[in-house]
Every structure is written in C-alpha cells, then in structure tokens.
Design a protein around this motif. Structure first.
Motif, short mmCIF file in Angstrom:
data_model
loop_
_atom_site.label_atom_id
_atom_site.label_comp_id
_atom_site.label_asym_id
_atom_site.label_seq_id
_atom_site.Cartn_x
_atom_site.Cartn_y
_atom_site.Cartn_z
N GLY A 32 0.75 -1.15 -0.01
CA GLY A 32 0.03 -0.20 -0.15
C GLY A 32 0.84 1.17 -0.19
O GLY A 32 1.64 1.38 0.94
N GLY A 57 0.43 4.76 -0.19
CA GLY A 57 -0.59 5.91 -0.19
C GLY A 57 -0.10 6.91 0.74
O GLY A 57 1.13 7.27 0.70
N VAL A 113 -6.88 -8.58 0.39
CA VAL A 113 -5.40 -8.63 -0.11
C VAL A 113 -4.74 -9.77 0.85
O VAL A 113 -3.79 -10.67 0.43
CB VAL A 113 -4.92 -7.50 -0.37
N LEU A 169 0.37 -0.70 10.29
CA LEU A 169 0.03 0.76 10.50
C LEU A 169 -1.72 0.89 10.24
O LEU A 169 -2.23 1.88 10.24
CB LEU A 169 0.33 1.58 9.09
N LEU A 188 1.68 3.44 14.92
CA LEU A 188 0.63 4.60 14.51
C LEU A 188 1.40 5.89 14.26
O LEU A 188 1.52 6.58 15.48
CB LEU A 188 -0.41 4.73 15.40
N1 NAP Z 1 -2.95 8.73 6.60
C1 NAP Z 1 -2.51 8.82 7.90
O1 NAP Z 1 -2.19 9.69 8.36
C2 NAP Z 1 -2.82 7.52 8.89
C3 NAP Z 1 -2.25 7.45 10.05
C4 NAP Z 1 -2.10 6.48 10.80
C5 NAP Z 1 -2.72 5.27 10.33
N2 NAP Z 1 -3.07 5.15 8.88
C6 NAP Z 1 -3.33 3.80 8.45
O2 NAP Z 1 -2.66 3.40 7.42
C7 NAP Z 1 -3.57 2.94 6.22
C8 NAP Z 1 -3.17 3.62 4.96
O3 NAP Z 1 -3.64 4.98 5.05
P1 NAP Z 1 -3.47 6.19 3.88
O4 NAP Z 1 -3.84 7.38 4.49
O5 NAP Z 1 -1.91 5.96 3.26
O6 NAP Z 1 -4.58 5.45 2.74
P2 NAP Z 1 -4.43 5.69 1.33
O7 NAP Z 1 -3.72 7.08 0.92
O8 NAP Z 1 -5.77 5.32 1.02
O9 NAP Z 1 -3.40 4.50 0.83
C9 NAP Z 1 -3.89 3.31 0.72
C10 NAP Z 1 -3.08 2.65 -0.61
O10 NAP Z 1 -3.61 1.38 -0.83
C11 NAP Z 1 -3.40 1.29 -2.28
N3 NAP Z 1 -4.09 -0.12 -2.40
C12 NAP Z 1 -5.34 -0.50 -2.69
N4 NAP Z 1 -5.63 -1.47 -3.17
C13 NAP Z 1 -4.56 -2.04 -2.80
C14 NAP Z 1 -3.98 -3.37 -3.32
N5 NAP Z 1 -4.74 -4.25 -3.33
N6 NAP Z 1 -2.38 -3.84 -2.90
C15 NAP Z 1 -1.76 -2.77 -2.48
N7 NAP Z 1 -2.00 -1.43 -2.36
C16 NAP Z 1 -3.34 -1.22 -2.64
C17 NAP Z 1 -4.29 2.20 -2.63
O11 NAP Z 1 -4.02 2.54 -4.14
P3 NAP Z 1 -4.86 3.15 -5.14
O12 NAP Z 1 -4.83 4.78 -4.76
O13 NAP Z 1 -4.36 2.82 -6.43
O14 NAP Z 1 -6.38 2.69 -4.76
C18 NAP Z 1 -3.94 3.57 -1.76
O15 NAP Z 1 -2.55 4.27 -2.36
C19 NAP Z 1 -4.89 2.84 6.66
O16 NAP Z 1 -5.12 1.56 7.41
C20 NAP Z 1 -5.13 3.94 7.71
O17 NAP Z 1 -5.95 3.60 8.68
C21 NAP Z 1 -3.17 6.54 8.22
#
Ligand code: NAP
Length: 257
Positions: A7, A9, A77, A92, A115
């Motif tokens: 992932g 993102g 996945v 995470l 986290l």
């Molecule tokens: N952002 C934060 O500040 C934060 C803080 C603490 C914890 N988290 C946790 O971290 C995790 C990720 O958060 P995020 O904000 O980074 O989310 P995000 O920006 O939506 O990133 C998730 C990524 O996963 C990709 N993805 C989708 N399907 C997939 C697959 N089959 N195999 C591999 N990758 C795939 C997506 O790609 P596509 O764009 O191509 O769909 C996207 O780039 C979540 O569980 C969230 O709860 C986030």
C-alpha cells in the motif's frame, strides 16, 4: 533492514519522505505498485526506492514489511499473500489488533503495530508502538518521537488523541475568523495565529515537569483575559462535551478492534 510497503498511499509516502530526508540514509525500500503515481514519484525522487511488480514481490524481497492499506483492502489482499515466518510485519492499520493481523498473514512470528502521523514526512510527531520493539522504536525515533506501549488498550486509548486534529484546526480557524471580522488583514492574522500556536506548542516539551493543568493555570493570570475565556468555556461545558466526544471515539475504536 530491507523495508517493504504493502500500500503506497498518503502514509507510506510520508514515512518514505521522512526516512529519505535523513542525511546519509541508505535503507533499501520496495513499494507495492499502488498507488501507481505515488509509488513512481517516490522511486523517481530517491535512489534506494524501487517499485515492485506486485505485493508478493515486496514480501519476497524484504525482511521488514509495513502494511499501509485501508482495512477492507487488507482483509481482501493479505490472506492471499505468502508471508515468511522470519518477516517482521509492522501494521499501520489503526483499526486491527495484532491478533487480527496475525490471523490474516499466517506464519509470521513478529507482528508490531505502529501509529505514525502525517507529520512524519518532516520528521516530527509521535509514533505509538505496540508491543515494545527496540528496532521499530529506533526506526520511528529517527523520524520524530517513538512512544512504546505495553498493552493494546493503552495503544487504543492513545490513538483517540489522533481524532482531535480537525477540531484543533477549527479552534485556530475560529480565532483567525474572529480576527478577520475585526479588521485584521487575512494573511497577517494567519501568520500571527500560526506563529503564536507554534510557540505555545513548544511549551509542554520545554517544561517536561509541568502538567497540562499546571500550564493552564500558569497562563491564566488571576482576573486576566485568559482566565476569563477559560472560565467561560468551562462554564459552558465545552471541555466536558469534548471529553464525551473522546469517549465516543474510544468506543468506536475498541468496538472496531
Ligand atoms: N494517513 C494517515 O495519517 C494515517 C495515520 C495512521 C494510520 N493510517 C492507516 O494507514 C493505512 C493507509 O492509510 P493512507 O492514509 O495511506 O491511505 P491511502 O492514502 O488510501 O493509501 C492506501 C493505498 O493502498 C493502495 N491499495 C489499494 N488496493 C491495494 C492493493 N490491492 N494492494 C496494495 N495496495 C493497494 C491504494 O492505491 P490506489 O490509490 O491505487 O487505490 C492507496 O494508495 C490505513 O489503514 C490507515 O488507517 C493512516
């Protein structure tokens, strides 16, 4: 450490950006190919970062794997991937317990929850870690502050604090809006509020022995304007309502895990 991400993102991007801003940092990083644009952008910016052909290649090529997909994607996945017993998996995904992750990834012996917050991109802010793990604490310690906790319930309680960012900015926006309504030029008001709260934000770390109650009392001069606002907000039940919201988030987080 050979570090992989399942992932790519917002959060993975922030971690890799923070990591690669360290002087002389040469950890090899392998990214899963989604999101394609973010992964390609990171690989173009940093020489030790490459994009794998798929999720399995990330696992096959790395010893430490960070899981950074959304919870539903994780359920779809992860069970289909072949993890090795010697992988160190760092989840995470805030809403899954270590046991839930372990059930999805099979034979892995070492699972850690972490986290971080988005400010990790500029190597600031805390990362909560459970269970305590010296290697992961050292990793996140270089990217801000690592806070290891001994129980998942402590991890869940601390993660409630991460639900307050938007309200914090709304608080600042309220002050900024009031200043604008009273003739302060917009950019000047923004500058003032940002600098003021940037400086105030340093106070707790600059005086580590002072409790927050002590700081509140310190800043509320008797009969002064800080005391007046504090008393009025307290009388209106603002802080009690805020605590109720925290309780609601805690129930939501603990029900999800
Ligand atoms: N952002 C934060 O500040 C934060 C803080 C603490 C914890 N988290 C946790 O971290 C995790 C990720 O958060 P995020 O904000 O980074 O989310 P995000 O920006 O939506 O990133 C998730 C990524 O996963 C990709 N993805 C989708 N399907 C997939 C697959 N089959 N195999 C591999 N990758 C795939 C997506 O790609 P596509 O764009 O191509 O769909 C996207 O780039 C979540 O569980 C969230 O709860 C986030």
């Amino acid at each position: 450490m050979k570090l992989g991400f399942i992932g790519t993102g917002a959060l993975s991007s922030a971690i890799v950006t923070g990591l690669k801003s360290l002087p002389g940092e040469a950890t090899a990083v392998v990214l899963s190919p989604r999101n394609e644009e973010i992964a390609a952008g990171l690989a173009a910016r940093f020489p030790d970062v490459r994009v794998a052909a798929g999720n399995q290649e990330v696992l096959d090529d790395c010893d430490t794997v960070m899981l950074a997909v959304r919870p539903q994607i994780a359920r779809d996945v992860l069970p289909g991937l072949r993890f090795r017993p010697d992988h160190h998996v760092v989840s995470l995904i805030a809403t899954f317990s270590c046991d839930e992750i372990a059930a999805m990834i099979g034979p892995v012996k070492r699972v850690t929850k972490a986290l971080p917050m988005p400010m990790i991109a500029i190597r600031q802010g805390p990362t909560i870690i459970f269970p305590p793990d010296p290697e992961i604490a050292a990793f996140f310690g270089r990217l801000g502050k690592a806070i290891e906790v001994a129980s998942e319930s402590e991890f869940d309680a601390l993660s409630v604090a991460t639900a307050t960012y938007a309200s914090y900015f709304k608080y600042l926006e309220t002050i900024h809006g009031w200043l604008k309504d009273h003739g302060v030029e917009e950019a000047k008001g923004r500058d003032y509020v940002a600098s003021l709260f940037g400086a105030l934000g340093q106070a707790p770390e600059a005086t580590p022995d002072a409790s927050f109650a002590h700081l509140a009392a310190d800043y509320a001069t008797r009969g002064g304007i800080n005391e007046q606002v504090l008393c009025e907000l307290t009388e209106h039940g603002t802080f009690e309502r805020f605590k109720e919201s925290l309780g609601g988030i805690h129930r939501r987080i603990t029900a999800a895990s």
